[in-house]
Design an enzyme around this catalytic site. Sequence first.
Site, PDB file in Angstrom:
ATOM      1  N   SER A 224      50.457  60.065 134.236  1.00 32.18           N
ATOM      2  CA  SER A 224      50.261  60.340 135.541  1.00 32.18           C
ATOM      3  C   SER A 224      48.663  60.595 136.112  1.00 32.18           C
ATOM      4  O   SER A 224      47.832  59.664 137.111  1.00 32.18           O
ATOM      5  CB  SER A 224      50.686  62.112 135.431  1.00 32.18           C
ATOM      6  OG  SER A 224      51.664  62.676 135.332  1.00 32.18           O
TER       7      SER A 224
ATOM      8  N   SER B 106      50.495  66.822 137.148  1.00 32.54           N
ATOM      9  CA  SER B 106      52.215  67.451 136.435  1.00 32.54           C
ATOM     10  C   SER B 106      53.091  67.450 136.567  1.00 32.54           C
ATOM     11  O   SER B 106      53.781  68.244 137.944  1.00 32.54           O
ATOM     12  CB  SER B 106      50.470  68.141 135.805  1.00 32.54           C
ATOM     13  OG  SER B 106      51.766  68.989 134.976  1.00 32.54           O
TER      14      SER B 106
ATOM     15  N   GLU C  58      55.298  59.079 137.589  1.00 29.91           N
ATOM     16  CA  GLU C  58      53.901  58.699 137.201  1.00 29.91           C
ATOM     17  C   GLU C  58      54.201  57.345 138.621  1.00 29.91           C
ATOM     18  O   GLU C  58      53.184  57.399 139.344  1.00 29.91           O
ATOM     19  CB  GLU C  58      53.677  57.707 136.441  1.00 29.91           C
ATOM     20  CG  GLU C  58      53.401  58.871 135.039  1.00 29.91           C
ATOM     21  CD  GLU C  58      54.445  58.825 133.170  1.00 29.91           C
ATOM     22  OE1 GLU C  58      54.812  59.426 132.587  1.00 29.91           O
ATOM     23  OE2 GLU C  58      54.832  57.505 133.532  1.00 29.91           O
TER      24      GLU C  58
END
Length: 176
Positions: A40, A79, A143
Amino acid sequence: MNWASILHEISNNSDRQISNKLLELTHSTNRIFLTGSGRSGLALKGFAMRLSQLGKCVFFVGETNTPAIEPEDLLIIASSSGETSQLINYADIAKNIGANVWLWSTNTNNTIYEKSNHVTLLSGKSKFANSDLTQQPMGSLFEQSVWIYGDLFVINYMNYYNIPESELKQRHANLE
């Protein structure tokens, strides 16, 4: 699994609207700090590069040239779970100082969400979650969504503020 399946997963589950409020916040903020863990964070670094090419003063948390965050700065956190302890700590520090916190996450049921001024929901699941949302392993979908959302945000920012691509090219790294 094929390309079309991955693209379908990304497009089916994202908050694809870029709000004028977030464009204006980014434009009016003098310094932008970005952070995320693992893949990420790597995806968010691509967004940091584009923000820099747009002329923004950008720092990726943890790099040696990162100064102290101050009031009125912006901290962007990627996150998927919103529960990564170090990222929670960063959100606490930023909030206590008076900076804005913008969370990019997969859900609103998390600790960082509660500390955030702004939230963007993206496709994906937490790396340890069980979900039928994606066939991809762990946090892959999130991601990918971070990367694509960052690019989409930049395009919208350029259009909103009438910034030609030539301006970004002038700021592109020439030591490469």
